[in-house]
Structure formats: C-alpha cells, structure tokens
Design a protein around this motif. Structure first.
Motif, short mmCIF file in Angstrom:
data_model
loop_
_atom_site.label_atom_id
_atom_site.label_comp_id
_atom_site.label_asym_id
_atom_site.label_seq_id
_atom_site.Cartn_x
_atom_site.Cartn_y
_atom_site.Cartn_z
N MET A 1 -24.81 -78.37 -15.85
CA MET A 1 -25.61 -77.18 -15.56
C MET A 1 -25.89 -76.46 -16.88
SD MET A 1 -26.93 -74.95 -13.12
CE MET A 1 -26.43 -75.78 -11.66
N ASN A 2 -27.10 -76.00 -17.03
CA ASN A 2 -27.49 -75.26 -18.23
C ASN A 2 -26.78 -73.92 -18.27
OD1 ASN A 2 -29.31 -77.27 -18.97
ND2 ASN A 2 -30.95 -76.38 -17.76
N PRO A 3 -26.70 -73.31 -19.46
CA PRO A 3 -26.08 -71.99 -19.53
C PRO A 3 -26.90 -70.98 -18.74
CG PRO A 3 -27.18 -72.53 -21.60
CD PRO A 3 -27.21 -73.76 -20.73
N LYS A 4 -26.23 -69.95 -18.24
CA LYS A 4 -26.92 -68.92 -17.46
C LYS A 4 -27.46 -67.85 -18.40
CE LYS A 4 -26.69 -65.77 -13.63
NZ LYS A 4 -25.91 -65.19 -12.56
N PRO A 5 -28.76 -67.62 -18.37
CA PRO A 5 -29.32 -66.56 -19.21
C PRO A 5 -28.93 -65.19 -18.67
CG PRO A 5 -31.01 -67.46 -17.79
CD PRO A 5 -29.78 -68.29 -17.57
N ASN A 6 -28.85 -64.22 -19.56
CA ASN A 6 -28.53 -62.85 -19.16
C ASN A 6 -29.76 -62.07 -18.72
OD1 ASN A 6 -25.69 -62.91 -19.64
ND2 ASN A 6 -26.18 -62.97 -21.83
N SER A 7 -30.94 -62.57 -19.07
CA SER A 7 -32.17 -61.89 -18.71
C SER A 7 -33.31 -62.90 -18.67
CB SER A 7 -32.51 -60.80 -19.73
OG SER A 7 -32.83 -61.41 -20.98
N ILE A 8 -34.41 -62.48 -18.10
CA ILE A 8 -35.59 -63.35 -18.07
C ILE A 8 -36.11 -63.55 -19.50
CG2 ILE A 8 -37.98 -63.50 -17.26
CD1 ILE A 8 -36.92 -62.27 -14.61
N GLU A 9 -36.07 -62.51 -20.30
CA GLU A 9 -36.50 -62.63 -21.69
C GLU A 9 -35.67 -63.68 -22.44
OE1 GLU A 9 -36.00 -59.71 -20.09
OE2 GLU A 9 -38.09 -59.03 -20.04
N GLU A 10 -34.35 -63.66 -22.21
CA GLU A 10 -33.50 -64.66 -22.86
C GLU A 10 -33.88 -66.06 -22.38
OE1 GLU A 10 -28.84 -66.04 -23.44
OE2 GLU A 10 -29.26 -64.28 -22.19
N TYR A 11 -34.08 -66.21 -21.08
CA TYR A 11 -34.48 -67.52 -20.54
C TYR A 11 -35.77 -67.99 -21.22
CZ TYR A 11 -35.88 -71.17 -17.31
OH TYR A 11 -36.27 -72.38 -16.78
N PHE A 12 -36.77 -67.14 -21.28
CA PHE A 12 -38.05 -67.51 -21.90
C PHE A 12 -37.85 -67.91 -23.36
CE2 PHE A 12 -41.28 -64.96 -19.11
CZ PHE A 12 -40.82 -65.61 -17.98
N SER A 13 -36.94 -67.25 -24.06
CA SER A 13 -36.75 -67.49 -25.49
C SER A 13 -36.25 -68.91 -25.79
CB SER A 13 -35.77 -66.47 -26.08
OG SER A 13 -34.43 -66.77 -25.71
N TYR A 43 -29.39 -68.93 -9.77
CA TYR A 43 -29.29 -70.38 -10.03
C TYR A 43 -29.81 -70.73 -11.42
CZ TYR A 43 -28.28 -70.83 -5.05
OH TYR A 43 -27.73 -70.70 -3.81
N HIS A 44 -29.55 -69.86 -12.38
CA HIS A 44 -29.92 -70.06 -13.78
C HIS A 44 -31.42 -70.04 -14.02
CE1 HIS A 44 -25.74 -71.30 -14.86
NE2 HIS A 44 -25.73 -71.59 -13.57
N MET A 45 -32.21 -69.50 -13.07
CA MET A 45 -33.67 -69.47 -13.19
C MET A 45 -34.20 -68.07 -12.92
SD MET A 45 -34.81 -72.79 -10.93
CE MET A 45 -33.68 -72.49 -9.56
N PRO A 46 -35.36 -67.74 -13.49
CA PRO A 46 -36.03 -66.50 -13.12
C PRO A 46 -36.44 -66.56 -11.64
CG PRO A 46 -36.99 -67.40 -15.12
CD PRO A 46 -36.09 -68.45 -14.55
N ALA A 47 -36.40 -65.43 -10.98
CA ALA A 47 -36.77 -65.37 -9.57
C ALA A 47 -37.22 -63.94 -9.27
CB ALA A 47 -35.58 -65.73 -8.69
N ILE A 48 -37.89 -63.79 -8.11
CA ILE A 48 -38.21 -62.44 -7.62
C ILE A 48 -37.56 -62.28 -6.26
CG2 ILE A 48 -40.33 -62.15 -8.96
CD1 ILE A 48 -41.87 -62.65 -6.26
N LYS A 49 -37.15 -61.03 -6.00
CA LYS A 49 -36.37 -60.76 -4.80
C LYS A 49 -36.82 -59.46 -4.15
CE LYS A 49 -31.58 -59.90 -3.54
NZ LYS A 49 -30.20 -59.91 -3.97
N THR A 50 -36.89 -59.48 -2.82
CA THR A 50 -37.04 -58.26 -2.03
C THR A 50 -35.74 -58.17 -1.23
OG1 THR A 50 -38.30 -59.43 -0.32
CG2 THR A 50 -39.57 -58.23 -1.99
N SER A 51 -35.80 -58.37 0.07
CA SER A 51 -34.57 -58.41 0.86
C SER A 51 -33.83 -59.75 0.66
CB SER A 51 -34.88 -58.20 2.34
OG SER A 51 -35.79 -59.19 2.79
N GLU A 52 -34.52 -60.71 0.08
CA GLU A 52 -33.95 -62.02 -0.27
C GLU A 52 -34.76 -62.57 -1.43
OE1 GLU A 52 -36.00 -65.28 2.52
OE2 GLU A 52 -35.04 -63.68 3.68
N VAL A 53 -34.26 -63.61 -2.08
CA VAL A 53 -35.03 -64.24 -3.14
C VAL A 53 -36.24 -64.90 -2.51
CG1 VAL A 53 -35.06 -66.04 -4.91
CG2 VAL A 53 -33.06 -64.56 -4.69
N LEU A 54 -37.41 -64.61 -3.05
CA LEU A 54 -38.65 -65.15 -2.51
C LEU A 54 -39.02 -66.47 -3.17
CD1 LEU A 54 -40.79 -61.88 -2.33
CD2 LEU A 54 -39.29 -62.87 -0.57
N VAL A 55 -39.08 -66.47 -4.49
CA VAL A 55 -39.41 -67.69 -5.24
C VAL A 55 -38.64 -67.71 -6.56
CG1 VAL A 55 -41.75 -67.90 -4.28
CG2 VAL A 55 -41.43 -66.68 -6.42
#
Length: 125
Positions: A1-13, A43-55
C-alpha cells in the motif's frame, strides 16, 4: 500500500505537472458539482464527502481512476462506453481528455443517492 498523504495537496505533489493538472481539473469539477462536499483523503486517495464518501479519484500508472461505487457505472453505462470500467471504477487514460461533464454528472448522481439514503435512515429512526 502506498503511503497515506496528509492532504490533497501532498497527494498531488507526488505526480508530474501533467498529472497534477488532470487531478486539479477533477478536483475543481467536483467542487463545482457538489459545493457542499468536504474534501478528504480516504483509502489513500482524494475523495469528496457529504453524509458519506461520494467519489474517490487517483492517479494510477496509465490512467486516472475515478471511483464512484458501482451503481453510477450501471446508470451511466452508455456514456461510459469508451472507457474501461469494472465494479466501482472508471479508468480514464492519460492520453484522453478528461470527461469533466461526466465526472460532474456522476458526482451529482452520487450526492442524490446519499441524500436518499440519509432520508431513509431518518425515517427509520
């Protein structure tokens, strides 16, 4: 499993400028489609969430993976005809233009699913 990013910006970097640009386009599209959603890392990926993760979305070796769960893949089968799909994932090759309207439509569909699920949960309680 890849390392878990702390932010979306870190993931993008972690990716090349070309891939970062595609990821940012998806991010911007999702923010416009579902402005009330919160951005998260799940799950180590960027996502968007309302009452649950959408995508979820993620850079893979040869494509961007867009993970909206299985039902939207069935619902948007005709629009997804040119893409490799499997249960819960759409593969968007790097050499193809991002289908931003489709990405948006699927996110909105998922938001509606989450709202219905939340309403049904409230009715039961």
């Amino acid at each position: 499993m890849n390392p878990k990013p702390n932010s979306i910006e870190e993931y993008f970097s972690w990716f090349s400028p070309e891939i970062r640009e595609k990821l940012q386009s998806i991010r911007d599209t999702l923010k416009k489609a579902v402005p009330e959603a919160t951005e998260v890392i799940s799950y180590h990926m960027p996502a968007i969430k309302t009452s649950e993760v959408l995508v979820y979305y993620a850079a893979q070796k040869n494509h961007i993976g867009y993970y909206p769960t299985n039902e939207p893949i069935i619902e948007f089968k005709k629009e997804l005809a040119g893409y490799v799909t499997s249960k819960g994932v759409i593969q968007i090759p790097y050499d193809q233009e991002l289908p931003l309207k489709l990405i948006s439509d699927i996110a909105i569909f998922r938001r509606e699913q989450a709202l219905i699920k939340l309403e049904n949960k409230k009715k039961k309680s």
